[in-house]
Write a protein that holds these residues in place. Structure first.
Motif, PDB file in Angstrom:
ATOM      1  N   UNK A 107       7.802  37.333  -4.639  1.00 32.27           N
ATOM      2  CA  UNK A 107       7.517  36.598  -5.873  1.00 32.27           C
ATOM      3  C   UNK A 107       8.451  35.399  -5.938  1.00 32.27           C
ATOM      4  N   UNK A 108       7.884  34.222  -6.089  1.00 29.07           N
ATOM      5  CA  UNK A 108       8.641  32.981  -6.257  1.00 29.07           C
ATOM      6  C   UNK A 108       8.198  32.341  -7.562  1.00 29.07           C
ATOM      7  N   UNK A 109       9.065  32.341  -8.543  1.00 30.46           N
ATOM      8  CA  UNK A 109       8.718  31.789  -9.854  1.00 30.46           C
ATOM      9  C   UNK A 109       9.694  30.665 -10.207  1.00 30.46           C
ATOM     10  N   UNK A 110       9.178  29.442 -10.329  1.00 28.19           N
ATOM     11  CA  UNK A 110      10.053  28.307 -10.622  1.00 28.19           C
ATOM     12  C   UNK A 110      10.403  28.174 -12.098  1.00 28.19           C
ATOM     13  N   UNK A 111      11.575  27.641 -12.334  1.00 28.09           N
ATOM     14  CA  UNK A 111      12.034  27.267 -13.669  1.00 28.09           C
ATOM     15  C   UNK A 111      12.438  25.802 -13.561  1.00 28.09           C
ATOM     16  N   UNK A 112      11.869  24.966 -14.420  1.00 30.67           N
ATOM     17  CA  UNK A 112      12.157  23.525 -14.380  1.00 30.67           C
ATOM     18  C   UNK A 112      13.115  23.168 -15.505  1.00 30.67           C
ATOM     19  N   UNK A 113      14.252  22.576 -15.120  1.00 25.99           N
ATOM     20  CA  UNK A 113      15.295  22.186 -16.062  1.00 25.99           C
ATOM     21  C   UNK A 113      15.207  20.676 -16.252  1.00 25.99           C
ATOM     22  N   UNK A 114      15.002  20.230 -17.488  1.00 29.81           N
ATOM     23  CA  UNK A 114      14.970  18.805 -17.821  1.00 29.81           C
ATOM     24  C   UNK A 114      16.290  18.447 -18.495  1.00 29.81           C
ATOM     25  N   UNK A 115      16.954  17.427 -17.948  1.00 30.55           N
ATOM     26  CA  UNK A 115      18.270  17.046 -18.469  1.00 30.55           C
ATOM     27  C   UNK A 115      18.506  15.560 -18.233  1.00 30.55           C
TER      28      UNK A 115
END
Length: 132
Positions: A107-115
Motif C-alpha cells: 500500500x502506497x498512500x501519498x500525503x501532500x503538504x502545501x507550505x
C-alpha cells in the motif's frame, strides 16, 4: 488634535509589535524543509491502523507555514502545527492509514503538504505491506 494623537498612538502600537521577528511569517518569505519522502510502516496485518509520525524540519531562514495537508483516500491527517515553525525547528505531522480499506499487498498512500516552500507542495508516501 485628538485625531493626531489617535493616529500617533495607533502607529506606535503597530510598529512596536515586532514586525520582523523570526517567528512571524510574512508574504513572500519562502523557506526549505527536510522530510523523509517515504514513511515505511513495514508489514502489517490487514485491518490494522498505521499511525505515522512524519517529522518535518524547517531548514530555511524564514518561518515555515503549513497551509494545508491533503491525504489520499484511506488516510487521515489528525494533527499538525498551524502556527509558524521557526527556522531550525521541527514539527510532527500525525497521520493514520486504515489497512482494512487498502487491500492486501503493498500500500502506497501519498500525503501532500502545501507550505511556503518552492515548490509549494511536498509529497510524503505512507507505505505498508498489508498481509492476512
Amino acid at each position: 488634535m485628538k485625531r493626531i494623537l489617535s493616529l500617533a498612538t495607533i502607529s506606535f502600537l503597530l510598529f512596536s509589535c515586532g514586525g520582523n521577528q523570526q517567528t512571524e511569517a510574512q508574504i513572500g518569505q519562502y523557506t526549505t524543509i527536510e522530510v523523509e519522502k517515504v514513511y515505511n510502516a513495514g508489514s502489517v496485518v490487514k485491518g490494522e491502523i498505521v499511525n505515522a509520525k512524519i517529522e518535518i524540519k524547517n531548514t530555511g531562514d524564514y518561518p515555515l507555514v503549513i497551509a494545508d495537508i491533503k491525504p489520499a483516500c484511506n488516510c487521515t491527517v489528525s494533527e499538525y502545527d498551524r502556527e509558524p515553525i521557526a527556522p531550525g525547528e521541527t514539527t510532527i505531522v500525525k497521520a493514520t492509514l486504515d489497512t482494512d480499506a487498502t487491500g492486501k499487498g503493498l500500500a502506497n498512500k501519498p500525503i501532500t503538504i502545501s507550505a511556503n516552500t518552492r515548490p509549494s507542495t511536498t509529497t510524503v508516501t505512507i507505505q505498508a505491506n498489508v498481509i492476512d
